[in-house]
Structure formats: C-alpha cells, structure tokens
Design an enzyme around this catalytic site. Structure first.
Site, PDB file in Angstrom:
ATOM      1  N   ASP A 105       0.741  -1.086  -0.028  1.00 64.04           N
ATOM      2  CA  ASP A 105       0.049  -0.094  -0.119  1.00 64.04           C
ATOM      3  C   ASP A 105       0.945   1.138   0.019  1.00 64.04           C
ATOM      4  O   ASP A 105       2.202   1.264   0.425  1.00 64.04           O
ATOM      5  CB  ASP A 105      -0.937  -0.098   1.278  1.00 64.04           C
ATOM      6  CG  ASP A 105      -1.624   1.091   1.225  1.00 64.04           C
ATOM      7  OD1 ASP A 105      -2.309   1.672   0.399  1.00 64.04           O
ATOM      8  OD2 ASP A 105      -1.630   1.847   2.509  1.00 64.04           O
TER       9      ASP A 105
ATOM     10  N   ASP B 182      -1.781  -0.897   6.177  1.00 67.66           N
ATOM     11  CA  ASP B 182      -2.141  -0.190   7.308  1.00 67.66           C
ATOM     12  C   ASP B 182      -3.554   0.360   7.689  1.00 67.66           C
ATOM     13  O   ASP B 182      -3.659   0.783   8.751  1.00 67.66           O
ATOM     14  CB  ASP B 182      -1.064   0.862   7.512  1.00 67.66           C
ATOM     15  CG  ASP B 182      -1.581   1.986   6.638  1.00 67.66           C
ATOM     16  OD1 ASP B 182      -2.029   1.875   5.751  1.00 67.66           O
ATOM     17  OD2 ASP B 182      -1.529   3.279   7.368  1.00 67.66           O
ATOM     18  N   GLY B 183      -4.601   0.096   6.743  1.00 65.19           N
ATOM     19  CA  GLY B 183      -5.676   0.759   7.070  1.00 65.19           C
ATOM     20  C   GLY B 183      -6.819  -0.406   6.655  1.00 65.19           C
ATOM     21  O   GLY B 183      -6.836  -1.412   6.202  1.00 65.19           O
ATOM     22  N   ILE B 184      -8.058   0.168   6.929  1.00 64.61           N
ATOM     23  CA  ILE B 184      -9.303  -0.532   6.748  1.00 64.61           C
ATOM     24  C   ILE B 184      -9.431  -0.937   5.211  1.00 64.61           C
ATOM     25  O   ILE B 184      -9.704  -2.018   4.954  1.00 64.61           O
ATOM     26  CB  ILE B 184     -10.325   0.229   7.072  1.00 64.61           C
ATOM     27  CG1 ILE B 184     -10.551   0.442   8.725  1.00 64.61           C
ATOM     28  CG2 ILE B 184     -11.717  -0.481   6.713  1.00 64.61           C
ATOM     29  CD1 ILE B 184     -11.545   1.404   9.142  1.00 64.61           C
ATOM     30  N   ASN B 185      -8.868   0.077   4.316  1.00 67.03           N
ATOM     31  CA  ASN B 185      -8.923  -0.161   2.963  1.00 67.03           C
ATOM     32  C   ASN B 185      -8.236  -1.399   2.549  1.00 67.03           C
ATOM     33  O   ASN B 185      -8.368  -2.001   1.410  1.00 67.03           O
ATOM     34  CB  ASN B 185      -8.781   0.978   2.069  1.00 67.03           C
ATOM     35  CG  ASN B 185      -7.342   1.439   2.481  1.00 67.03           C
ATOM     36  OD1 ASN B 185      -6.804   1.599   3.625  1.00 67.03           O
ATOM     37  ND2 ASN B 185      -6.573   1.865   1.212  1.00 67.03           N
ATOM     38  N   ASP B 186      -7.171  -1.911   3.288  1.00 68.40           N
ATOM     39  CA  ASP B 186      -6.277  -2.712   2.980  1.00 68.40           C
ATOM     40  C   ASP B 186      -6.628  -4.188   3.491  1.00 68.40           C
ATOM     41  O   ASP B 186      -5.808  -5.101   3.468  1.00 68.40           O
ATOM     42  CB  ASP B 186      -4.670  -2.752   3.721  1.00 68.40           C
ATOM     43  CG  ASP B 186      -4.197  -1.285   3.031  1.00 68.40           C
ATOM     44  OD1 ASP B 186      -4.434  -1.111   1.734  1.00 68.40           O
ATOM     45  OD2 ASP B 186      -3.611  -0.509   3.648  1.00 68.40           O
ATOM     46  N   ALA B 187      -7.620  -4.283   4.672  1.00 66.83           N
ATOM     47  CA  ALA B 187      -8.090  -5.553   5.347  1.00 66.83           C
ATOM     48  C   ALA B 187      -8.438  -6.710   4.407  1.00 66.83           C
ATOM     49  O   ALA B 187      -7.919  -7.627   4.566  1.00 66.83           O
ATOM     50  CB  ALA B 187      -9.248  -5.146   6.317  1.00 66.83           C
ATOM     51  N   ALA B 188      -9.115  -6.587   3.383  1.00 68.85           N
ATOM     52  CA  ALA B 188      -9.643  -7.714   2.492  1.00 68.85           C
ATOM     53  C   ALA B 188      -8.494  -8.094   1.837  1.00 68.85           C
ATOM     54  O   ALA B 188      -8.431  -9.231   1.547  1.00 68.85           O
ATOM     55  CB  ALA B 188     -10.731  -7.161   1.482  1.00 68.85           C
TER      56      ALA B 188
END
Length: 660
Positions: free
Chosen positions: A328, A534-540
C-alpha cells in the site's frame, strides 16, 4: 515407582488427547504426527513396564522418556495455538467505527439544518432518502450524498488518500469517514449491512474462511514413516525369532544370554522382542515431532524480540515461499500523515511564516492545520497570542485570526487572494517557486499577513526514509514488488518516479475490493503474495494474501487480519520477516532431514544389523540414549537460528537506527 507414576500421569493427563487422536488416526488408516508421538510414548512405557514387572530380564527402565516426549511436543503446540488465537480476527471492531446515532432532519425542513428542529435517532432506524446532519469532527454514519454544505472529509482509512477530500453538493460520502471542518447535510443511500464498510467486513471474512493449501512437510511423510517403523519392528522380531536361530545360532545364544541375564530356553524370543522394541524406541519420533515446533518456537521468539509479531509456524512456512510483495502507498511506503515539506517565503522569513500560520492553525482540527502547527512547534517558531473571538474558519478554504496584532489568513490561494482584494492591499509579485506546478500529491497552503501574501507552505505525505532500502532488498531477494493505492494515479506515479520504480508496478485509484482482486489475480498466476498495508481499505487484501503484513502504526482492523504485525512500524521489517521466515523454514527442513538420516542409521543398528559381524547390539537404554541425542541435535540446530537469524536482523535494525 515415582518415575512410573509420573509417566502414567503424563500419558493419561496432558498427553491423553494426543494418544486418543493418534490411535484414532491410525485406525482410520491416516496416521499423523499424533500417531508418531503416541507410538513412541507407548513403546517407551511398555518396554519400561515389562522391565519393571520382570526384573530377571535385567532390562533398564526409562519411564522418563514418555514424560520428556509429551512435554516437548505439547510445549511446541501450546506456542503455536497461542499464536493462532491471537490471529483470530474480531471483525466486529470494524463495524464499531460506525456511529450508533445520527442527527435526523424532519421531512421538508431546510437543507441547511438551521431550523433548529433535529433529533438524534439510532443509526439502524434510518432508511434511504432520510436527511441527516454531520457536524465537524463527526464520523459519517451512513453511505450517502451531500445535498447541502461544504467540507473536507478524511477518507484515508478507505481510499488511502492521505489528505482530506473536499466535499460539496452532489459528492458521495462513506460510512466511517471523518468530517473535518464543515457542516454537511447528507441524504442517506445505504445503512448498516449495506454500507461500503460492511462490504469490506464481508470480504475479509470470506477470505479468512478459505482453506490454505499448505501442509507441513513432517505431516506429509508421517503416515508412511509410521507404517515403515511398525513394519521394520515386526520384521526384526520375525527374523530373529524364526530365521536367525538357523542362520546365526551362536550369535543368538551369546547375544540373548548377555542381554537377558543368561536366561535360556527362549533366547531367540527374548532377543527378537528386545530388538523389535529397540527399533520402536530408536525410531521414536521425538526428533521428527520436535523438528517443526522447536524451530517455530525459536523463530517466533526471535521475531518478537525484533518487533515482529508472527502468528504461528504456518505463517513462517508461507512467508518463506513469498515471491511477490504488494505494498500500500499511504502509511506503508509513505508516513501516512501530512507534513510540511517546504516553506516558500515571499515578504516574510520562513520562521515568521511558520510562527503566524502555526498560531492560527493551533485552533483548527483540520489535518493540514495539524501538520502546520506541528511543523511550527518542531522549528521552535514563536507562538503568538490569538485575539479572543477573532478566529474564523471557512470549510474547504482556510482560517483567519488576529495573532500578535496582525490579521493572518491561512488557506487556499482563492481564499487569501479574495481577502487581500477586499483590503485593497497592493498585490505582491509571486516568486518563481510559487509559479511552478505542484508535484502530484502535494498541497500548497498560502499565508497572508495584513492582506499581503507572506509566503506559502507545501504539504505532502513524505516517503519513509527506509523505503528505498527496503525496495533494494526486495530486488536483491528476487521478489517482485507492486504498489497499490486508493490515492490519485498522478500522485502514486510521482511517488514511484521518486523511488525509481517502473510505472507498470504502480496502480492508483484502487478501491478496497480492487486490492483484494489484484492479489487474487496474482495468486491465480501461481505467485505467492505478501500484502503490506495499514488501513481498513487494506483489510480485505491482507486477508486474501498468502501472508498479510500490517504496519504497526496502522488501523486496528489491518493488524487484526494480518498474519504478521510490524510493531516497529518500519518497512525494512518486511524484509526482516521474510528473511526470518526463510531461515526458520530452512531449519525445519534441516531438522526433518536430520531426523530421517538418524533413523536411516539408527533403525538398522537397533534391528541388530551389526550383531552377526561385529557382535554389537543395542540395549533399550542405549536405544533411548540415541533417541535423546537425536532430539538434542534437533533442538541444538533450532537454537542456532538465534545466531544466524539474529545476526541478520540486528544488521537491519542497526542500519535503520543509523538512518534515524
């Protein structure tokens, strides 16, 4: 007697589940590691029991062997189970980002919400078409469309965009994002389970539910090994009882007499039983059973000492085969927060500009304001007193206050220029630095003092100091690198150019679902992928990847999903985690190789292969001693990882420290 009781307790207490599973697996025709452990423990206990019940056999007892075996194996498994429990992801924490209440405007009320009539209602009672008001500092409770107002909304957790995004009438907003500085009236589009945040949660849970096609090397061969050992033991017994008396009668008489204390009449039977048990004891799978957990124990402990939270041995195995790393941008290869990168003076000094701008922005909650006030404090610029009641702020434009007796404005060029015209102050020619185009991803904030342009500040999300070093290490290791970001493509391309990366390696404007799809596409091409975010957008994407690696300074959702968490929040720790994984898995393979090499020599020796020619036969105690030596060899080899792996990780840590 005390040793026997302790052995019984170890088998029927802590080792009971291992024994049951091992024998059930054997009865189903699919023996596993528990079968190996059970076979060795029962064989050791049985030999010792026979020796204790029939003293005239003069066989030594070694009741401590089952205790040691169970202790080592269960200790290793306990460490792995603890790591797996830590890896369990509680995705409800993501949904907790959503406010539980919202300010509902009544039907047909003014869109500006100034009627004074509004009510706080539970978010889950909202329906599409409702109008809600979102104040500065609030999290947006729903997915919706702005119908009135102007503000900046921080979307970094979802899109990776490091700077707040301006929002005006007609723009969409997402649940869980933060409204920075203006009041918005939003028409509800989606609520609760239908929001983009809920979609991210579902994608993560779906990715976590998939079965990883990874099987331990020891488990792959354990079934054949068990059958082979049992067959070798049976063959040994049959040979020395039925064939050897005719082939080696003198050897049978001498060897049996020495081993059994001179008991006659059943020399072949006693020798066959002893040698068959020797085979089982020598082949006791201590070394094979300890090959993986001891290396994992050392590897995970070594990682923890260097700021790497590695959630289990299976993660080390997966990470050792990684050939592609997806990074990311925001918060991973960059710092993830706006910072003042340059001060451009016009008619005031750099320190004056920082002092005036910092004094004004101290009163604002906007992320850019925080960057300016932080830069002023770091430079130890003077802090002026703000005249009470003079501070005003226009959403998406800037802020104004009387500081130190001067009228100071900080914001966009339009904001500063408009106010200077109102004051009829003579325009100052702009310096060349302010006429140049901005680098993509940078923001320029202008500062005027008493209506005259004093200078400007450039703000950007800076690249981490260790990023080039990490990228070079990836290239040296032969690892393919890609950068994904929800940030604008020109900004991502500019970062790639700074790092000397090919434009084909970087991808901007990628939504959360797009990141997971990109990782899946690489996996379908046969790549073993590590995702770093490092973020919610990377969780999946972190959950979809073979190995998910979360930066320590990131959002909790990322670290919940990730297989590895970098507690030091340094990109070079990704390199350290991959190198540690390779070193640990190499030790596992060495340990298993040692275990089998030992058995290839030990089993024939225990079966009496050297007895006819050299008169050498193992006793049960010597067989047990050899078994112990094999285990010590495995453990010693695993402990060497502290030296080899630790040395390399210290080099990386020292290099980072010197850069700082």
């Amino acid at each position: 007697r005390s040793h026997a009781l302790l052995s019984v307790f170890a088998l029927l207490g802590p080792g009971r589940q291992t024994l049951i599973d091992g024998w059930k697996s054997l009865s189903r025709g699919s023996p596993n590691m528990n079968t190996l452990v059970s076979l060795g423990a029962v064989a050791s206990f049985s030999m010792s029991s026979v020796a204790a019940l029939v003293p005239k056999l003069m066989w030594p007892t070694f009741f401590e062997e089952p205790v040691m075996l169970m202790a080592f194996v269960l200790l290793g498994r306990a460490v792995e189970e603890r790591a797996k429990l830590q890896a369990s992801s509680d995705m409800t924490a993501l949904l907790n980002l959503l406010p539980t209440v919202a300010r509902l405007l009544p039907p047909n009320s003014p869109l500006d919400g100034n009627s004074g009539i509004k009510s706080e209602v539970p978010t889950d009672v909202l329906k599409p078409g409702d109008l809600i008001q979102v104040l500065p500092g609030d999290r947006v409770p729903v997915d919706g469309v702005v119908v009135y107002g102007r503000s900046s909304v921080e979307e970094a957790a979802f899109t990776g965009e490091p700077l707040p995004v301006p929002k005006v009438t007609g723009d969409t907003v997402s649940a869980g994002t933060i409204n920075c500085d203006g009041t918005l009236t939003v028409e509800v589009a989606s609520v609760g389970e239908d929001t983009m945040l809920a979609d991210v949660v579902r994608m993560v849970e779906d990715a976590q539910a998939r079965t990883a096609p990874v099987q331990r090397l020891a488990d792959t061969v354990s079934g054949k090994f068990v059958y082979g050992v049992m067959g070798a033991s049976a063959a040994t017994f049959s040979f020395w009882v039925f064939a050897a008396p005719k082939i080696f009668p003198a050897v049978i008489k001498t060897a049996a007499g020495a081993a059994a204390g001179g008991v006659g009449g059943s020399a072949a039977l006693l020798l066959g039983l002893q040698l068959a048990c020797n085979v089982l004891v020598v082949a006791c799978p201590c070394a094979l059973g300890l090959a993986t957990p001891t290396a994992v124990l050392v590897g995970t402990a070594l990682g923890a000492r260097h700021g790497l939270l590695i959630r289990g041995g299976d993660i080390l195995e997966k990470a050792s085969g990684v050939d592609t790393v997806v990074l990311d941008k925001t918060g991973t290869i960059t710092r993830g927060r706006p910072q003042v990168t340059r001060v451009l003076p016009v008619v005031r000094s750099e320190m004056d500009i920082l002092a005036f701008a910092g004094s004004v922005e101290m009163l604002s909650s906007h992320p850019l304001a925080h960057a300016i006030s932080t830069a002023a404090a770091s430079a130890k610029a003077k802090q002026f007193k703000v005249t009470e009641g003079s501070f005003t702020q226009e959403a998406g434009s800037g802020a104004r206050a009387i500081v130190g007796g001067h009228d100071v404005e900080v914001g966009t060029w339009e904001w500063v220029h408009r106010n200077s015209i109102k004051k009829k102050v003579e325009k100052t020619p702009l310096p060349a630095a302010l006429l140049t185009a901005l680098v993509p991803g940078h923001t320029r904030v202008y500062v005027s003092v008493d209506g005259q342009l004093a200078g400007a500040l450039e703000i950007a999300d800076e690249i981490r100091a260790e990023t080039p070093k990490a990228l070079e290490a990836f290239r040296r290791m032969g690892i393919e690198v890609h950068v994904l970001s929800g940030d604008q493509p020109p900004a991502v391309a500019a970062v790639a150019e700074q790092l000397g990366m090919s434009q084909s390696q970087v991808h901007g404007g990628v939504r959360p679902e797009g990141k997971a799809q990109f990782v899946s596409k690489l996996q379908k091409q046969g790549r073993s992928v590590a995702m770093v975010g490092d973020g919610i957008n990377d969780a999946a994407a972190l959950a979809q990847a073979d190995v998910g690696i979360a930066m320590g300074g990131g959002v909790g959702a990322a670290s919940e999903v990730a297989s590895v968490v970098l507690l030091g929040d340094r990109l070079t720790q990704v390199v350290s985690s991959l190198e540690l994984s390779k070193a640990t898995f190499s030790k596992i393979k060495q340990n298993i190789g040692w275990a089998f090499a030992y058995n290839l020599v030990g089993i024939p020796l225990a079966a009496g292969a050297a007895l006819p020619a050299f008169g050498i036969a193992l006793t049960p105690s010597l067989a047990g001693a050899l078994m112990g030596i094999s285990s010590l060899g495995v453990m010693g080899n695993s402990l060497l990882l502290r030296v080899t792996g630790g040395q390399r990780m210290r080099q990386v840590d020292d290099a980072d420290s010197s850069e700082k």
